[in-house]
Design an enzyme around this catalytic site. Structure first.
Site, PDB file in Angstrom:
ATOM      1  N   HIS A 135      49.334 -12.247 124.128  1.00  0.00           N
ATOM      2  CA  HIS A 135      49.967 -13.308 123.348  1.00  0.00           C
ATOM      3  C   HIS A 135      50.558 -12.761 122.042  1.00  0.00           C
ATOM      4  O   HIS A 135      50.444 -13.383 120.983  1.00  0.00           O
ATOM      5  CB  HIS A 135      48.950 -14.423 123.066  1.00  0.00           C
ATOM      6  CG  HIS A 135      48.487 -15.115 124.305  1.00  0.00           C
ATOM      7  ND1 HIS A 135      47.345 -15.882 124.365  1.00  0.00           N
ATOM      8  CD2 HIS A 135      49.022 -15.162 125.562  1.00  0.00           C
ATOM      9  CE1 HIS A 135      47.198 -16.370 125.593  1.00  0.00           C
ATOM     10  NE2 HIS A 135      48.204 -15.935 126.339  1.00  0.00           N
TER      11      HIS A 135
HETATM   12  C1  LIG Z   1      50.694 -10.286 131.843  1.00  0.00           C
HETATM   13  C2  LIG Z   1      50.946 -11.483 130.969  1.00  0.00           C
HETATM   14  C3  LIG Z   1      50.215 -12.660 131.199  1.00  0.00           C
HETATM   15  C4  LIG Z   1      50.430 -13.767 130.390  1.00  0.00           C
HETATM   16  N1  LIG Z   1      49.843 -14.955 130.720  1.00  0.00           N
HETATM   17  C5  LIG Z   1      50.210 -16.087 130.084  1.00  0.00           C
HETATM   18  C6  LIG Z   1      49.788 -17.364 130.551  1.00  0.00           C
HETATM   19  O1  LIG Z   1      49.102 -17.491 131.561  1.00  0.00           O
HETATM   20  N2  LIG Z   1      50.193 -18.463 129.851  1.00  0.00           N
HETATM   21  C7  LIG Z   1      50.955 -18.361 128.728  1.00  0.00           C
HETATM   22  O2  LIG Z   1      51.247 -19.390 128.109  1.00  0.00           O
HETATM   23  N3  LIG Z   1      51.381 -17.165 128.269  1.00  0.00           N
HETATM   24  C8  LIG Z   1      51.065 -16.036 128.945  1.00  0.00           C
HETATM   25  N4  LIG Z   1      51.560 -14.836 128.546  1.00  0.00           N
HETATM   26  C9  LIG Z   1      52.389 -14.799 127.319  1.00  0.00           C
HETATM   27  C10 LIG Z   1      53.782 -15.403 127.502  1.00  0.00           C
HETATM   28  O3  LIG Z   1      54.290 -15.108 128.780  1.00  0.00           O
HETATM   29  C11 LIG Z   1      54.686 -14.853 126.383  1.00  0.00           C
HETATM   30  O4  LIG Z   1      54.160 -15.277 125.131  1.00  0.00           O
HETATM   31  C12 LIG Z   1      56.125 -15.346 126.481  1.00  0.00           C
HETATM   32  O5  LIG Z   1      56.656 -15.109 127.765  1.00  0.00           O
HETATM   33  C13 LIG Z   1      56.983 -14.632 125.425  1.00  0.00           C
HETATM   34  O6  LIG Z   1      58.303 -15.075 125.524  1.00  0.00           O
HETATM   35  P1  LIG Z   1      59.471 -14.396 124.678  1.00  0.00           P
HETATM   36  O7  LIG Z   1      60.702 -15.138 125.012  1.00  0.00           O
HETATM   37  O8  LIG Z   1      59.038 -14.289 123.278  1.00  0.00           O
HETATM   38  O9  LIG Z   1      59.551 -12.885 125.214  1.00  0.00           O
HETATM   39  P2  LIG Z   1      59.733 -12.319 126.717  1.00  0.00           P
HETATM   40  O10 LIG Z   1      59.531 -13.423 127.712  1.00  0.00           O
HETATM   41  O11 LIG Z   1      58.882 -11.139 126.804  1.00  0.00           O
HETATM   42  O12 LIG Z   1      61.274 -11.950 126.744  1.00  0.00           O
HETATM   43  C14 LIG Z   1      61.863 -10.861 126.101  1.00  0.00           C
HETATM   44  C15 LIG Z   1      62.983 -10.342 126.998  1.00  0.00           C
HETATM   45  O13 LIG Z   1      63.824  -9.475 126.253  1.00  0.00           O
HETATM   46  C16 LIG Z   1      64.150  -8.348 127.045  1.00  0.00           C
HETATM   47  N5  LIG Z   1      64.484  -7.258 126.133  1.00  0.00           N
HETATM   48  C17 LIG Z   1      63.652  -6.618 125.281  1.00  0.00           C
HETATM   49  N6  LIG Z   1      64.347  -5.677 124.589  1.00  0.00           N
HETATM   50  C18 LIG Z   1      65.634  -5.743 125.007  1.00  0.00           C
HETATM   51  C19 LIG Z   1      66.810  -5.020 124.665  1.00  0.00           C
HETATM   52  N7  LIG Z   1      66.808  -4.062 123.747  1.00  0.00           N
HETATM   53  N8  LIG Z   1      67.977  -5.335 125.315  1.00  0.00           N
HETATM   54  C20 LIG Z   1      67.994  -6.311 126.257  1.00  0.00           C
HETATM   55  N9  LIG Z   1      66.894  -7.025 126.617  1.00  0.00           N
HETATM   56  C21 LIG Z   1      65.730  -6.739 125.990  1.00  0.00           C
HETATM   57  C22 LIG Z   1      62.879  -8.113 127.856  1.00  0.00           C
HETATM   58  O14 LIG Z   1      63.118  -7.302 128.969  1.00  0.00           O
HETATM   59  C23 LIG Z   1      62.465  -9.526 128.190  1.00  0.00           C
HETATM   60  O15 LIG Z   1      63.064  -9.986 129.376  1.00  0.00           O
HETATM   61  C24 LIG Z   1      51.359 -13.700 129.318  1.00  0.00           C
HETATM   62  C25 LIG Z   1      52.078 -12.526 129.083  1.00  0.00           C
HETATM   63  C26 LIG Z   1      51.891 -11.430 129.908  1.00  0.00           C
HETATM   64  C27 LIG Z   1      52.707 -10.184 129.662  1.00  0.00           C
END
Ligand SMILES: Cc1cc2nc3c(=O)[nH]c(=O)nc-3n(C[C@H](O)[C@H](O)[C@H](O)COP(=O)(O)OP(=O)(O)OC[C@H]3O[C@@H](n4cnc5c(N)ncnc54)[C@H](O)[C@@H]3O)c2cc1C
Length: 548
Positions: free
Chosen positions: A481
């Site tokens: 998280h």
């Molecule tokens: C294994 C795992 C289990 C989890 N389980 C849960 C759960 O059960 N319930 C829950 O609520 N949360 C869970 N989480 C947490 C939740 O999924 C995350 O908090 C949430 O997805 C984060 O969203 P975000 O949009 O901030 O980032 P992300 O969804 O991580 O998106 C970031 C994106 O940016 C892309 N990116 C990064 N750098 C670059 C770049 N330089 N150029 C182009 N693209 C780039 C990445 O590839 C990625 O696709 C879990 C996370 C993980 C990893």
């Protein structure tokens, strides 16, 4: 969707097609008025592992779809480097996560409002955005939406029978039974809600982006790693430098650039673009565009430890260890989209106060109907134990430890140094101990003692606080998280973005992802990230209307 070659100019450029980025792409392209470019470093989420909920185990250590980051050695955790998976695929971490859907406590968002000085982040204000994104199983419209894109289902109908023993144990001990963690209150034990739609993972990629791909004004480029945001002399973000395969190009944004690369990569990209602490940037040899010392600071995470048990009743271990059973489950899934493969492993649990005087739950528990060993070499998938077993896992809801994540090289392909600085406050140590005692108390209840025959890890020989803490330090891990590394706040001194998610001192640039959380929410972070993206889309579109 146009796929190639891209034009050079768009109204909005979104960096990162994760939980937040996919929602922004859909909302900003919906009217057809604006052109939107969505850039994602990873590939598509078409493989069946992304659809089948139990595909989770196949994506956990999969370098094709996962950044597979590690923390720096954690001083309070025996100097271990903890594994922090992050999705590197369309859908981001939301495409590889465990699908638990928890908004958090109302107080979490009151704290956001206090940190930003903006009541727009208070619970009453964000609740409509949670409802907007939900297609929720629970028809109670006071707390839930039914017209949204993300399906939220309950594991009640499909959960493994052994979970009933956990629920009965909590009942027996007099804890509050909570039929709806996303309803009137968070506290209590119960069954988790999940992002699963009729047996299929419902990520923001599937629910928001997929249907929008046909729009002519939306271009999605996968395998496209953004290396820098270009800021002009008037301190306006105007373009991004991106490499797709072997082709590098610069794409220009007429209106705004929206950074959605997540809590690890968003601060790194800001630093590579010259936005960050001036001294740190100079050390790396990066010209300072905007001195913003909070970039990469205030990183938070939930730290989790599991206790493992042998049982005298069947659990999910047996079917997962038998090839014949696996084939049966596979067939059941393919034909009917149900059975164990259609569920999350985190089926029951809850939010507990370990002292009645506490105003908020301080502990989250997970009771899973299986036990397994997480491989340390990262080469094989999670393996269930060869006997019936369950596990109980514990995490503090509101940790106070804060760390940092910073770029360590000008080479954009080099991972940043991720230091969540786990267990660095007395409060977090107290919660780790209180949570460990809570697990033992629940396991000792007559109801669970009927089915549990042995604590295999850590073992009941471990009894003192000192031993429990030692175990926690040696065995705890991230529960993935990560957030807070580009936090929202009031000024440049305390934050990276303002309450409208605009980077302080740079025009045309917002951060929209988990990195802007002023404080981690009390539960799992995907639901609040998706809510944040829904609200961000409104803020961006309203700002556009006001400007025209
Ligand atoms: C294994 C795992 C289990 C989890 N389980 C849960 C759960 O059960 N319930 C829950 O609520 N949360 C869970 N989480 C947490 C939740 O999924 C995350 O908090 C949430 O997805 C984060 O969203 P975000 O949009 O901030 O980032 P992300 O969804 O991580 O998106 C970031 C994106 O940016 C892309 N990116 C990064 N750098 C670059 C770049 N330089 N150029 C182009 N693209 C780039 C990445 O590839 C990625 O696709 C879990 C996370 C993980 C990893």
């Amino acid at each position: 969707m146009i796929n190639d070659p891209p034009q050079a100019e768009y109204d909005y450029i979104i960096i990162g097609a994760g939980s937040a980025g996919c929602i922004l792409a859909e909302r900003l392209s919906a009217s057809g008025e604006f052109t939107v470019l969505l850039l994602e470093a990873g590939g598509t989420d078409n493989h069946p592992w992304f659809k089948m909920p139990m595909g989770y185990g196949k994506l956990y250590y999969n370098p094709r779809y996962n950044w597979m980051y590690y923390t720096t050695p954690q001083v309070q955790l025996d100097h271990r480097n903890l594994y922090v998976p992050r999705g590197k695929v369309r859908g981001g971490s939301g495409a590889i996560n465990a699908m638990i859907y928890v908004r958090g406590a109302a107080q979490d968002f009151e704290d956001w409002a206090t940190a930003t000085g903006d009541s727009g982040w208070a619970y009453d204000s964000v609740l409509p955005y949670f409802k907007k994104l939900e297609n929720h199983w629970n028809p109670n419209t006071q707390w839930h939406g039914q017209a949204g894109k993300i399906h939220v289902s309950s594991l009640r109908s499909g959960m493994h029978p052994v979970c009933n023993s956990f629920l009965a144990a909590c009942r027996e001990l007099g804890y509050h039974e909570n039929a709806d963690f996303n309803g009137a209150q968070l506290e209590g034990f119960g069954v988790y809600d999940v992002n699963i739609d009729k047996g299929i993972r419902d990520s923001s990629s599937r629910a928001y982006l997929q249907p929008a791909l046909k729009r002519a004004n939306l271009m999605v480029l996968t395998h496209s790693l953004v290396q820098q945001i270009v800021v002009d002399e008037q301190k306006r973000a105007i373009a991004v430098k991106v490499t797709t395969g072997r082709t590098s190009r610069t794409c220009t944004a007429r209106k705004e650039i929206l950074l959605c690369a997540g809590a690890v990569d968003s601060p790194k990209l800001l630093e590579l673009s010259g936005i960050g602490d001036g001294a740190h940037l100079q050390n790396l040899g990066i010209p300072v565009v905007k001195h913003l010392p909070q970039v990469g600071e205030r990183l938070q995470d939930h730290l989790c430890a599991s206790y493992y048990y042998k049982t005298n009743v069947p659990t999910l271990n047996e079917p997962f260890n038998s090839l014949i059973q696996q084939a049966k489950m596979g067939l059941q899934y393919v034909l009917f989209k149900n059975g164990p493969l259609a569920l999350s492993v985190n089926q029951t649990g809850g939010f507990f106060k370990t002292q009645p005087s506490l105003s908020q739950p301080n502990i989250q528990l997970y009771f899973n109907p299986l036990s397994y060993t997480i491989p340390k070499d990262g080469k094989v998938a999670i393996k269930t134990d060869p006997y019936p077993g369950v596990l109980l896992a514990v995490a503090a809801c509101r940790p106070t430890s804060r760390g940092r994540v910073h770029a360590v090289s000008t080479d954009h392909t080099v991972a940043p140094a991720i230091n969540p600085n786990y267990l660095s406050t007395d409060k977090d140590i107290e919660d780790a101990l209180a949570g460990s005692h809570l697990m033992r108390q629940i396991v000792a209840s007559p109801r669970l003692q009927q089915v549990i025959t042995e604590e295999t890890i850590p073992s009941t020989q471990m009894q003192t606080d000192e031993q429990m803490l030692e175990f926690f330090r040696a065995n705890s891990g991230s529960i993935y998280h990560l957030c807070g590394s580009c936090a929202m706040g009031k000024t440049e001194a305390d934050s990276v973005v303002d309450s409208q998610l605009r980077v302080h001192g740079v025009q045309g640039l917002r951060v929209v992802d988990a990195s802007v959380f002023p404080n981690v929410t009390s539960g799992n972070t995907n639901a609040p990230v998706m809510m944040l993206a829904e609200r961000a889309a409104d803020l961006i579109l309203k700002a556009r209307t006001a400007a025209s």
